[in-house]
Write a protein that holds these residues in place. Structure first.
Motif: not given
Length: 383
Positions: A230-249
């Motif tokens: 099975r496929m667990h996940h596919v992953a895309f990268a951001t430059h910084e962790k603040h980009n991930i927080i922005a996605i959450c927001d």
């Protein structure tokens, strides 16, 4: 090498400590020279809903689309796509696709997998738009792998800061695959030229997961122990962790925070900052940043104790049980779901998640913790 539940730190070794007692035979034919994971072809049951998730929410770039498929890429990509969304009857993965170093490597892929007795198909015009001569196989683990070199180039948007959004996804980083026998998977992938960077074991030598790379980062794919293929996940990268927080927001602002399955947080394995999302079909997507360089030939392997809760979360909330149990089906070359084979070794879920559904850290930690932290992962303490 000694791995114990009381180990205060992961164990660092000079060579891969994972050994299989039931390996896939090593072909005499040389393996194709894989450069990197390049794209995934996902089958989705509602193309419009999936397009909205990946384009309107995650801001992937549409390279091309028609009534049956959407071709998407990240901001720094120059090949036609990193993700294909294809309308179909069953949500599943049609291809884990790798780019190879030269056209001649496709001949090597055919010979390598033919010797293994795998089903092999080659299409000079490719399976997807923007990709030329390609080889697809049903590999020894049951996964649909693709290898290609010829590709249509498109505009790399790395300098188009006028188009960047706060959560811009800049690269496809890796796949994660679920398979019953991790050591067998590792041995086969080593024959394909991949190298282990990190793994999770217990004191008895049971292997729960291994991270393997071709490009000089922590992984291009990981092999996670569980019922598979099975496929667990596919992953895309951001430059910084603040980009991930922005996605959450953004997800919160759109009233779509229920798409967040786990995180944000920091992994011990890979050292990366992460977020796990589920798309409208339940396919898991990781947003990932800040892992480390692994390109030297003597890059050390890091082995984590399965009872060290910091292996999965360096800090933050416990791993949710669905992260261990849920994964996407994969297809054979005719488009039919591959049968799922049960894992017979112990599962990471069983040995690290209590009956209350929350994980624990090292054995005996409650006795050594301050009283206000004891039972931190128990359900009553979360309410």
């Amino acid at each position: 090498m000694t791995i114990t539940p009381e180990s205060p730190e992961p164990v660092v070794t000079a060579a891969n400590p994972v050994r299989s007692t039931n390996p896939v035979p090593t072909p005499q034919a040389p393996a194709p020279d894989v450069l990197r994971c390049a794209y995934m072809e996902l089958v989705v049951t509602d193309l419009a809903a999936s397009r909205k998730f990946y384009v309107d929410v995650l801001d992937l770039i549409v390279t091309e689309e028609d009534e049956n498929a959407v071709y998407l890429r990240s901001f720094e990509e120059f090949i036609h796509h990193n993700l294909v969304l294809r309308q179909g009857p069953v949500a599943a993965v049609a291809a884990f696709s790798y780019r190879v170093r030269s056209p001649e490597d496709l001949d090597k892929a055919v010979a390598f997998y033919t010797e293994l007795g795998c089903r092999v198909e080659r299409r000079p015009d490719g399976w997807t738009k923007g990709i030329g001569d390609s080889v697809r196989v049903e590999d020894p683990l049951g996964f649909p792998y693709e290898f290609f070199y010829d590709v249509e180039h498109v505009e790399r948007l790395a300098w188009r800061y006028d188009l960047y959004t706060p959560g811009a996804l800049v690269r496809l980083d890796h796949f994660n695959q679920v398979t019953p026998d991790v050591p067998r998977a590792v041995a086969y992938m080593e024959d394909l030229g991949f190298r282990v960077t990190e793994d999770i074991q217990d004191e008895a030598g049971t292997v729960y997961a291994a991270w393997m790379r071709r490009k000089p980062t922590v992984h291009d794919t990981a092999m996670t122990g569980g019922d598979g293929p099975r496929m667990h996940h596919v992953a895309f990268a951001t430059h910084e962790k603040h980009n991930i927080i922005a996605i959450c927001d953004k997800l919160g602002a759109l009233r779509r925070s229920d798409a967040i399955e786990r995180g944000p947080g920091r992994h011990g394995v890979s050292n990366a900052f992460y977020l796990y999302l589920r798309d409208p079909d339940g396919h898991r997507v990781e947003i990932y940043t800040q892992d480390y360089y692994t390109g030297d030939p003597d890059n050390p392997v890091v082995t984590w104790d399965v009872h060290d809760n910091q292996r999965r979360d360096w800090w933050g909330t416990p791993v949710v049980p669905s992260w261990y149990t849920d994964a996407s089906l994969v297809l054979d070359l005719d488009g039919n779901p591959q049968p799922v084979i049960a894992r017979t070794d112990e599962s990471e879920l069983a040995v690290t998640i209590g009956a209350d559904g929350f994980s624990y850290t090292r054995k005996g930690d409650d006795e050594s913790m301050p009283t206000w932290k004891q039972g931190e992962y128990k359900l009553g303490n979360q309410l």
